[in-house]
Design a protein around this motif. Structure first.
Motif, PDB file in Angstrom:
ATOM      1  N   TYR A 103       2.560   1.061   8.306  1.00  0.00           N
ATOM      2  CA  TYR A 103       1.331   1.150   7.903  1.00  0.00           C
ATOM      3  C   TYR A 103       1.028   1.740   6.502  1.00  0.00           C
ATOM      4  O   TYR A 103       1.427   2.905   6.052  1.00  0.00           O
ATOM      5  N   GLY A 104       0.477   1.103   5.595  1.00  0.00           N
ATOM      6  CA  GLY A 104       0.160   1.356   4.121  1.00  0.00           C
ATOM      7  C   GLY A 104      -0.850   0.875   3.493  1.00  0.00           C
ATOM      8  O   GLY A 104      -1.941   0.231   4.040  1.00  0.00           O
ATOM      9  N   PRO A 105      -0.899   0.790   2.324  1.00  0.00           N
ATOM     10  CA  PRO A 105      -1.964   0.289   1.774  1.00  0.00           C
ATOM     11  C   PRO A 105      -2.111  -1.073   1.465  1.00  0.00           C
ATOM     12  O   PRO A 105      -1.002  -1.967   1.604  1.00  0.00           O
ATOM     13  N   PRO A 106      -3.315  -1.690   1.361  1.00  0.00           N
ATOM     14  CA  PRO A 106      -3.461  -3.228   1.137  1.00  0.00           C
ATOM     15  C   PRO A 106      -2.600  -3.959   0.113  1.00  0.00           C
ATOM     16  O   PRO A 106      -2.484  -5.078  -0.060  1.00  0.00           O
ATOM     17  N   SER A 107      -2.330  -3.016  -1.140  1.00  0.00           N
ATOM     18  CA  SER A 107      -1.634  -3.618  -2.195  1.00  0.00           C
ATOM     19  C   SER A 107      -0.236  -3.711  -1.803  1.00  0.00           C
ATOM     20  O   SER A 107       0.295  -4.333  -2.679  1.00  0.00           O
ATOM     21  N   GLY A 108       0.326  -3.363  -0.674  1.00  0.00           N
ATOM     22  CA  GLY A 108       1.790  -3.425  -0.512  1.00  0.00           C
ATOM     23  C   GLY A 108       2.149  -4.854  -0.190  1.00  0.00           C
ATOM     24  O   GLY A 108       1.130  -5.800   0.099  1.00  0.00           O
ATOM     25  N   PRO A 109       3.249  -5.109   0.088  1.00  0.00           N
ATOM     26  CA  PRO A 109       3.876  -6.363   0.931  1.00  0.00           C
ATOM     27  C   PRO A 109       3.329  -6.581   2.014  1.00  0.00           C
ATOM     28  O   PRO A 109       2.718  -5.916   2.624  1.00  0.00           O
ATOM     29  N   ILE A 110       3.660  -7.687   2.556  1.00  0.00           N
ATOM     30  CA  ILE A 110       3.238  -8.203   3.822  1.00  0.00           C
ATOM     31  C   ILE A 110       3.603  -7.213   4.957  1.00  0.00           C
ATOM     32  O   ILE A 110       3.023  -7.072   6.061  1.00  0.00           O
ATOM     33  N   GLN A 111       4.615  -6.372   4.755  1.00  0.00           N
ATOM     34  CA  GLN A 111       5.091  -5.453   5.572  1.00  0.00           C
ATOM     35  C   GLN A 111       4.209  -4.230   5.641  1.00  0.00           C
ATOM     36  O   GLN A 111       4.393  -3.315   6.619  1.00  0.00           O
ATOM     37  N   SER A 112       3.411  -4.089   4.906  1.00  0.00           N
ATOM     38  CA  SER A 112       2.494  -2.818   4.624  1.00  0.00           C
ATOM     39  C   SER A 112       1.318  -3.400   5.373  1.00  0.00           C
ATOM     40  O   SER A 112       0.425  -4.092   4.797  1.00  0.00           O
ATOM     41  N   VAL A 113       1.314  -2.937   6.527  1.00  0.00           N
ATOM     42  CA  VAL A 113      -0.156  -3.101   7.448  1.00  0.00           C
ATOM     43  C   VAL A 113      -1.261  -2.132   7.307  1.00  0.00           C
ATOM     44  O   VAL A 113      -0.945  -1.113   7.662  1.00  0.00           O
ATOM     45  N   SER A 114      -2.240  -2.532   6.586  1.00  0.00           N
ATOM     46  CA  SER A 114      -3.443  -1.849   6.042  1.00  0.00           C
ATOM     47  C   SER A 114      -4.756  -1.817   7.276  1.00  0.00           C
ATOM     48  O   SER A 114      -5.442  -0.906   6.973  1.00  0.00           O
TER      49      SER A 114
END
Length: 267
Positions: free
Chosen positions: A172-183
């Motif tokens: 779980y991370g920011p929307p600016s991250g890669p597809i692996q970052s679930v915002s």
């Protein structure tokens, strides 16, 4: 009376009592690491130079009365006028607890059911006295309770840690991250069961679960609360929490940061 009552010593550091006795102030002589002695404290409390005293000094099975209860002993700045002061042996032997409790019971017999107060809790005082003295134990003994310390409460069961909801390599991370970052702020084809649309607004069920857990632990995650959306407030809490727990401070809620929210102690 199961203790030896000694009245040969008298402190000059006292004054006329003008107020009713409303409380008993509990002291200890000093930090036990300093190895203060009974003779030393009795000498200090009975010399004019010290300008301090107490009504009683308790050690083991002995009680030394330095100031009569009809007078004010100079034992607690801001709180001496309406109280009786008891100096207790800082080693906290069982005998000292039992003797102090018997003395407290006798004092209450003369002045009513007055409360016990730590020296440091007297308004105007600046001290750590009486250290770790257990006033609840003293009060229980004075009221005829068991001399033994109560058994420690069982440690609360550790909460079960829910499984990390995302596939390996995701977080779980920011929307600016890669597809692996679930915002949770938009559809994510990798985790369609986790990121859902509610009332026209995307949210992550797993992220909302983590946010709610952090709120339950006392962390302020912002006005939106556990909304399942990764924003500035959530990023701030994640990094502070990671630093607090000794985790890698990257702002990502991966398996380690997820587990820590349940498994690591609050501090």
């Amino acid at each position: 009376m199961s203790y030896k009552y000694i009245t040969e010593l008298t402190s000059p550091n006292r004054s006329k009592r003008r107020s009713k006795v409303r409380r008993i102030v509990i002291h200890h002589w000093d930090d036990p690491k300093r190895k203060p002695s009974l003779d030393g404290v009795l000498s200090w409390l009975t010399t004019t130079k010290s300008k301090v005293s107490a009504h009683y000094v308790v050690s083991g099975r002995k009680v030394y009365r330095l100031v009569p209860e009809s007078m004010v002993a100079w034992h607690a700045r801001g709180g001496s006028s309406d109280s009786i002061g008891i100096e207790c042996d800082p080693r906290q032997q069982d005998e000292t607890y039992e003797t102090a409790a018997e003395l407290i019971r006798e004092i209450r017999g003369r002045h009513g059911d007055i409360p016990l107060v730590r020296h440091r809790d007297v308004k105007g005082s600046s001290t750590t006295c009486p250290g770790t003295y257990d006033l609840a134990r003293l009060d229980r003994l004075a009221r005829g309770g068991s001399a033994a310390c109560p058994p420690p409460a069982p440690a609360p069961a550790a909460p079960s840690v829910p499984p990390f909801p995302l596939p390996r390599g995701h977080y779980y991370g920011p929307p600016s991250g890669p597809i692996q970052s679930v915002s949770g702020r938009g559809r994510n084809s990798r985790v369609p069961s986790d990121v859902i649309e509610v009332n026209g607004r995307w949210r992550s069920k797993g992220l909302a679960t983590w946010q709610a857990r952090m709120q339950a632990r006392g962390w302020n995650i912002g006005e939106s609360g556990a909304d399942g959306r990764y924003g500035r407030d959530t990023a701030r809490v994640v990094k502070r929490f990671q630093k607090n727990k000794g985790l890698k401070v990257d702002g990502k809620i991966g398996p380690a940061t997820w587990r820590a929210a349940w498994a690591l102690p609050v501090k």
